[in-house]
Design a protein around this motif. Sequence first.
Motif, PDB file in Angstrom:
ATOM      1  N   GLU A 246       1.406  15.841   4.628  1.00 38.31           N
ATOM      2  CA  GLU A 246       2.272  16.889   5.189  1.00 38.31           C
ATOM      3  C   GLU A 246       2.632  16.590   6.642  1.00 38.31           C
ATOM      4  O   GLU A 246       3.734  16.897   7.097  1.00 38.31           O
ATOM      5  N   LEU A 247       1.719  15.959   7.361  1.00 37.98           N
ATOM      6  CA  LEU A 247       1.940  15.639   8.769  1.00 37.98           C
ATOM      7  C   LEU A 247       2.760  14.370   8.974  1.00 37.98           C
ATOM      8  O   LEU A 247       3.066  14.006  10.109  1.00 37.98           O
ATOM      9  N   GLY A 248       3.098  13.695   7.893  1.00 38.17           N
ATOM     10  CA  GLY A 248       3.916  12.493   7.995  1.00 38.17           C
ATOM     11  C   GLY A 248       3.121  11.203   8.022  1.00 38.17           C
ATOM     12  O   GLY A 248       3.680  10.141   8.344  1.00 38.17           O
ATOM     13  N   MET A 249       1.849  11.250   7.662  1.00 40.34           N
ATOM     14  CA  MET A 249       1.033  10.041   7.648  1.00 40.34           C
ATOM     15  C   MET A 249       1.276   9.250   6.368  1.00 40.34           C
ATOM     16  O   MET A 249       1.611   9.807   5.324  1.00 40.34           O
ATOM     17  N   ASN A 250       1.056   7.952   6.454  1.00 40.81           N
ATOM     18  CA  ASN A 250       1.119   7.115   5.259  1.00 40.81           C
ATOM     19  C   ASN A 250      -0.150   6.284   5.076  1.00 40.81           C
ATOM     20  O   ASN A 250      -0.199   5.386   4.239  1.00 40.81           O
ATOM     21  N   ALA A 251      -1.173   6.589   5.869  1.00 40.27           N
ATOM     22  CA  ALA A 251      -2.452   5.895   5.762  1.00 40.27           C
ATOM     23  C   ALA A 251      -3.559   6.787   6.296  1.00 40.27           C
ATOM     24  O   ALA A 251      -3.318   7.674   7.125  1.00 40.27           O
ATOM     25  N   VAL A 252      -4.770   6.538   5.806  1.00 42.81           N
ATOM     26  CA  VAL A 252      -5.959   7.186   6.360  1.00 42.81           C
ATOM     27  C   VAL A 252      -6.972   6.092   6.687  1.00 42.81           C
ATOM     28  O   VAL A 252      -7.096   5.104   5.965  1.00 42.81           O
ATOM     29  N   ALA A 294      -8.010   9.070  -4.397  1.00 43.77           N
ATOM     30  CA  ALA A 294      -7.261  10.241  -3.921  1.00 43.77           C
ATOM     31  C   ALA A 294      -6.202   9.837  -2.907  1.00 43.77           C
ATOM     32  O   ALA A 294      -5.095  10.396  -2.890  1.00 43.77           O
ATOM     33  N   ALA A 295      -6.518   8.864  -2.063  1.00 46.87           N
ATOM     34  CA  ALA A 295      -5.532   8.397  -1.077  1.00 46.87           C
ATOM     35  C   ALA A 295      -4.357   7.721  -1.773  1.00 46.87           C
ATOM     36  O   ALA A 295      -3.183   8.039  -1.513  1.00 46.87           O
ATOM     37  N   HIS A 296      -4.661   6.795  -2.668  1.00 45.13           N
ATOM     38  CA  HIS A 296      -3.593   6.043  -3.316  1.00 45.13           C
ATOM     39  C   HIS A 296      -2.715   6.925  -4.196  1.00 45.13           C
ATOM     40  O   HIS A 296      -1.499   6.682  -4.316  1.00 45.13           O
ATOM     41  N   SER A 297      -3.298   7.943  -4.799  1.00 42.57           N
ATOM     42  CA  SER A 297      -2.492   8.837  -5.635  1.00 42.57           C
ATOM     43  C   SER A 297      -1.486   9.628  -4.816  1.00 42.57           C
ATOM     44  O   SER A 297      -0.506  10.145  -5.360  1.00 42.57           O
ATOM     45  N   ARG A 298      -1.697   9.703  -3.510  1.00 46.96           N
ATOM     46  CA  ARG A 298      -0.778  10.408  -2.616  1.00 46.96           C
ATOM     47  C   ARG A 298       0.104   9.442  -1.812  1.00 46.96           C
ATOM     48  O   ARG A 298       0.807   9.852  -0.894  1.00 46.96           O
ATOM     49  N   GLY A 299       0.030   8.169  -2.141  1.00 51.28           N
ATOM     50  CA  GLY A 299       0.830   7.191  -1.422  1.00 51.28           C
ATOM     51  C   GLY A 299       0.275   6.811  -0.070  1.00 51.28           C
ATOM     52  O   GLY A 299       0.980   6.253   0.766  1.00 51.28           O
TER      53      GLY A 299
END
Length: 583
Positions: A246-252, A294-299
């Motif tokens: 939601e915040l515009g991130m594409n990685a964690v 969970a991360a990969h399922s959200r891109g």
Amino acid sequence: MKIEIRTAKKSAKILVRYGIMNKVRKQGFGSKGVLAAAMLLLISAFCVYPWWETSAMGESDIKVKIDGETVVFQSGYGEPFIDANNRTLVPVRGALEAFGAMVSWDEANSMVIVEKDRTMVKVPIGNAAIIVNGVSVMNDTAAVIQNERTYLPIRAVFEAFGAGVSWDDSNRSVVVNSDGSGSDNNSGSGTNQPAVPGSTGNHSGSSADDKEMRAMWISYLEYMEMPKNEAGFKAAVDKMFDRSVELGMNAVIVHVRSHSDAMYPSAYYPWSIFASGTQGIDPGYDPLAYMVSAAHSRGLEFHAWLNPYRVTGYGTYWNQTAASNPVRIWQSDGDPANDRWALLHKGEYYLNPSVPEARALVINGIKEIVENYDVDGIHFDDYFYPTVNDKDASLCFDKPEYDASGSSMSIADWRRNNVNLLVKDIYSAVKQINPKVEFGISPAGNVDNLRRNDSYFVDIDTWMSKSGYIDYIMPQLYWGFERKDSSGNVAAYAYENNLNTWIKLAAKGDVKLFVGLNMANAGCNVSDNNQVSEWLRYNDIIARQVLAARATGKVDGFAFFRYAMFNSSVAKGEVENLVKVCK
């Protein structure tokens, strides 16, 4: 309407028809401001790709829409038209005032100045660049005075404020969206696209692109507030990752080993206290496996974050370490040969960087992550050597190993080499298992401190100039634009100075440059040697830091410390402004 402008130092001749000078005077400009104000009424230039063949200026059917509203240009401001070079031009003052910006003319430096929401854009005449908050952004066209008019690369100006710019062919309209949406986001090579003066690469614009990393740091400090049961932990992870998207991130970038422990079943380290509540106790599921999925399922890319040497410290203390912790075993097995594989320093334990067996432990722990999990990266932060004092036996750390080594290197260089051995071996191990996995390090941001001889001992000059060490560097540039030193001057490590230092370092090799930014500063009374802290006076500092880095064309992405700070009430404005440039 006919207008002629000739400038020569402090003199100018202006011929005006249709009462422009009267309009200027009626707006309340003093006599000395008449010339500058009149010039601003004439500045035109929305340089976009030509959409028709005629080059004659005439009645225009081209419109400008800002946030859905068609701009009505006042009499004397001019109308959009196609010039002799087949470039579509739009009167800049009418467009920018409709955008809510303030426009002024700096006669001494021959430049137009546009200001909005604490962003200042300077556009020098005859220079193929604009200056965004003090950072030069190269363009493919220069602002010029030609055919009695001033032309600006105005798309670059709009995008510097986070706006999206596109061409609506069916309605023959230039479309500007102040929230950044709808941008064509290219170099204007297509016939239905506006040209993009000032575009210098993937990261030079003011809005995000798909290749730019935007990562959220999620640390063990977040784990401390999370449930220690499977359902509660997974729900908390889902919430964090959804919020990150939601915040515009594409990685964690997520802690998987912070204190010589593991958020996964490990052959080398005990279960983390943050998984079950007690170090060494199996939580009954695999937190890392769930987080990667969970991360990969959200891109989202997933980068596994580890502290290589830390054993105890805030979050895990010696009395909380498990009997299976390798350091506790070394300290209690009665074998003096391994007693110094980990060292007690100022009350906390660290693995000894000079010991091959300690390095092997770290490397093996990383191998099992890359072998067993679909991680996108392995990530270290700034925890390497602690601060040492070789003149104090209680604080000299691994000096006995140096003395016994017979090394011809200075002790500082010897320590740097110890870290280099670990870093190089990790890089090699990761690439042998999966060449696609990146290995990167996020050191402290002050280069002068990193080069000191009593702490860190990270050899950034070697890492960034030679192959085989790291894929990316992510310095923690945690200071504002106005950070001052003790003399009251802008500090060498103030944001823009520091950014330029790291850009020069990155130019020595092929290492990607990411920038770490600190949301924990937002809305806080951060000591910065200003009368009132910069972080209390502004709520768009981090957004402007992103824009300034993008404007260089030399930064590959960002990471933000840390997730919990994005939910702080005092950071609300800063977060909202950052989101505008991240999405």
